[in-house]
Motif scaffolding. Structure first.
Motif, PDB file in Angstrom:
ATOM      1  N   UNK A 268     -35.945   3.934   6.885  1.00  0.00           N
ATOM      2  CA  UNK A 268     -35.239   4.932   6.070  1.00  0.00           C
ATOM      3  C   UNK A 268     -34.814   4.267   4.765  1.00  0.00           C
ATOM      4  N   UNK A 269     -35.172   4.897   3.648  1.00  0.00           N
ATOM      5  CA  UNK A 269     -34.801   4.370   2.336  1.00  0.00           C
ATOM      6  C   UNK A 269     -34.064   5.465   1.567  1.00  0.00           C
ATOM      7  N   UNK A 274     -33.073  10.664  -3.722  1.00  0.00           N
ATOM      8  CA  UNK A 274     -33.962  11.088  -2.627  1.00  0.00           C
ATOM      9  C   UNK A 274     -33.692  10.310  -1.346  1.00  0.00           C
ATOM     10  N   UNK A 275     -34.149  10.919  -0.254  1.00  0.00           N
ATOM     11  CA  UNK A 275     -34.115  10.261   1.061  1.00  0.00           C
ATOM     12  C   UNK A 275     -35.558  10.180   1.563  1.00  0.00           C
ATOM     13  N   UNK A 276     -36.014   8.976   1.921  1.00  0.00           N
ATOM     14  CA  UNK A 276     -37.402   8.783   2.343  1.00  0.00           C
ATOM     15  C   UNK A 276     -37.478   8.213   3.750  1.00  0.00           C
ATOM     16  N   UNK A 277     -38.515   8.614   4.474  1.00  0.00           N
ATOM     17  CA  UNK A 277     -38.867   7.973   5.739  1.00  0.00           C
ATOM     18  C   UNK A 277     -40.263   7.376   5.581  1.00  0.00           C
ATOM     19  N   UNK A 278     -40.395   6.100   5.857  1.00  0.00           N
ATOM     20  CA  UNK A 278     -41.685   5.422   5.755  1.00  0.00           C
ATOM     21  C   UNK A 278     -42.104   4.888   7.124  1.00  0.00           C
ATOM     22  N   UNK A 279     -43.427   4.859   7.350  1.00  0.00           N
ATOM     23  CA  UNK A 279     -43.983   4.084   8.451  1.00  0.00           C
ATOM     24  C   UNK A 279     -44.289   2.714   7.857  1.00  0.00           C
ATOM     25  N   UNK A 305     -40.185  12.808   2.620  1.00  0.00           N
ATOM     26  CA  UNK A 305     -39.291  12.551   1.491  1.00  0.00           C
ATOM     27  C   UNK A 305     -38.616  13.843   1.059  1.00  0.00           C
ATOM     28  N   UNK A 306     -37.309  13.798   0.884  1.00  0.00           N
ATOM     29  CA  UNK A 306     -36.544  14.998   0.480  1.00  0.00           C
ATOM     30  C   UNK A 306     -35.563  14.637  -0.632  1.00  0.00           C
ATOM     31  N   UNK A 307     -35.272  15.635  -1.474  1.00  0.00           N
ATOM     32  CA  UNK A 307     -34.298  15.414  -2.546  1.00  0.00           C
ATOM     33  C   UNK A 307     -32.879  15.572  -2.005  1.00  0.00           C
ATOM     34  N   UNK A 308     -32.008  14.709  -2.468  1.00  0.00           N
ATOM     35  CA  UNK A 308     -30.605  14.785  -2.024  1.00  0.00           C
ATOM     36  C   UNK A 308     -29.982  16.108  -2.470  1.00  0.00           C
ATOM     37  N   UNK A 309     -30.414  16.625  -3.620  1.00  0.00           N
ATOM     38  CA  UNK A 309     -29.829  17.891  -4.113  1.00  0.00           C
ATOM     39  C   UNK A 309     -30.158  19.060  -3.187  1.00  0.00           C
ATOM     40  N   UNK A 310     -31.201  18.896  -2.333  1.00  0.00           N
ATOM     41  CA  UNK A 310     -31.538  19.955  -1.370  1.00  0.00           C
ATOM     42  C   UNK A 310     -30.834  19.762  -0.027  1.00  0.00           C
ATOM     43  N   UNK A 311     -30.037  18.685   0.083  1.00  0.00           N
ATOM     44  CA  UNK A 311     -29.360  18.419   1.347  1.00  0.00           C
ATOM     45  C   UNK A 311     -28.214  19.406   1.532  1.00  0.00           C
ATOM     46  N   UNK A 312     -28.266  20.142   2.624  1.00  0.00           N
ATOM     47  CA  UNK A 312     -27.270  21.179   2.879  1.00  0.00           C
ATOM     48  C   UNK A 312     -26.076  20.617   3.644  1.00  0.00           C
TER      49      UNK A 312
END
Length: 348
Positions: A268-269, A274-279, A305-312
């Motif tokens: 997790x980065x 943004x928030x990312x999940x990598x393998x 990968x998702x934008x923090x601004x979309x985090x509910x």
């Protein structure tokens, strides 16, 4: 030997992480305390009569030859070797690689006898130890592909404790002194005079085992990779990696007998936007000296990968460590429309 402090310490450390399902044989080991644990080590694991158990740790492990199989192991460090006590399922995990785990268990399969296999890496064969970013894992390298193991501690404290004990034990080894001059200054040892850039921070122990630590460039490379995944919409200068942590993604399996949850290892980065999940490939990099070609997979592969601004909202569980977090995103269709519009109509 054994001192009261040692017995108390290994008893405290002898706990399987709560989120891991261990086999009956490993649960038996985890139930041993104090002197019983020391006796178990000497009667069943130790290869030499006069060796001493110095440290015990439970960790997930990966082997170079089976990079997709993460297994639970009880890691035992003695004055002669590092022992990885493994669940017997590791042997069956990759049947086509039976040359690596060449064992015939047909006698035991239908009995109530629980088998564990023990992988041994002698300290005299140890060549280098690579510590991962933010001490979340470390890789132990021996003379061949069979002797490369990564311990995914997911915990900087456990990594520090093991490496400290390993260095202490290596100091006891009688090895011929290294031919290089000892009195190198810091800059000639770690720096490149032409570029002024630092190489990976490398410590050569008196036993001639290398301890390699990541440098700032690895974070820079990671930031560049993350920026690439964000379609270049972010200024690399302003991109800061705030958090790098080895975690599990929980995939809930409904309809199964116990509604079990499958844990998938992810890196997790978190950046400022943004928030990312990598393998991540934890075992192949940096390339071992004998590797003739690069690994088939990149070190980091984007899984989500998702934008923090979309985090509910973020839901937190109340259980003890490890903590479960649920991120709920309010994803909007065509989410990059406004950014592209700005770029198109208002210049660079």
């Amino acid at each position: 030997y054994p001192s009261e402090y040692l017995m108390q310490k290994i008893t405290e450390d002898n706990q399987i992480p709560l989120h891991i399902n261990a086999s009956a044989s490993l649960q038996y080991v985890a139930g041993l305390k104090g002197n019983a644990l020391i006796e178990f080590f000497h009667n069943n694991i130790a290869e030499v009569e006069n060796e001493e158990l110095r440290h015990l740790m439970w960790s997930s492990v990966l082997f170079y030859k089976t990079p997709d199989v993460e297994a639970m192991a009880c890691v035992l460090l003695s004055t002669k070797a590092i022992y990885f006590l493994l669940d017997d399922s590791v042997i069956h995990a990759r049947e086509h690689q039976s040359d690596f785990w060449s064992q015939d268990n047909s006698d035991c399969e239908n009995s109530s006898f629980h088998l564990s296999c023990c992988f041994v890496l002698k300290l005299n064969d140890l060549q280098s130890v690579n510590v991962g970013l933010f001490d979340q894992y470390f890789r132990i390298t021996g003379p061949s592909a069979d002797h490369i193991v990564t311990c995914l501690t997911r915990d900087s404290y456990n990594t520090h404790a093991f490496i400290q004990q390993l260095m202490a034990v290596l100091s006891l080894l009688a090895r011929t002194p290294s031919p290089e001059p000892v009195d190198k200054d810091f800059y000639s040892e770690f720096g490149n005079k032409n570029t002024g850039k630092m190489d990976n921070y490398e410590l050569i122990h008196s036993s001639r085992v290398k301890f390699v630590y990541p440098n700032e460039e690895e974070i820079g490379d990671l930031a560049f990779l993350v920026a690439e995944k964000m379609d270049g919409l972010t200024n690399l200068q302003s991109l800061n990696i705030l958090l790098y942590v080895l975690a599990f993604q929980v995939n809930h399996v409904e309809g199964s007998a116990s509604n079990c949850s499958l844990l998938q290892p992810k890196t997790l980065i978190l950046t400022s936007s943004d928030l990312f999940l990598f393998d991540e490939d934890y075992i192949s990099y940096p390339l071992p000296e004998f590797a003739k070609e690069p690994p088939k997979k990149d070190k980091y592969q984007l899984a989500d990968g998702r934008r923090i601004r979309d985090l509910d909202r973020v839901l937190m569980g109340y259980q003890t460590y490890p903590q479960a977090l649920t991120f709920v995103f309010d994803d909007v269709q065509n989410q990059d429309l406004m950014q592209n519009l700005t770029l198109d109509h208002f210049g660079e």
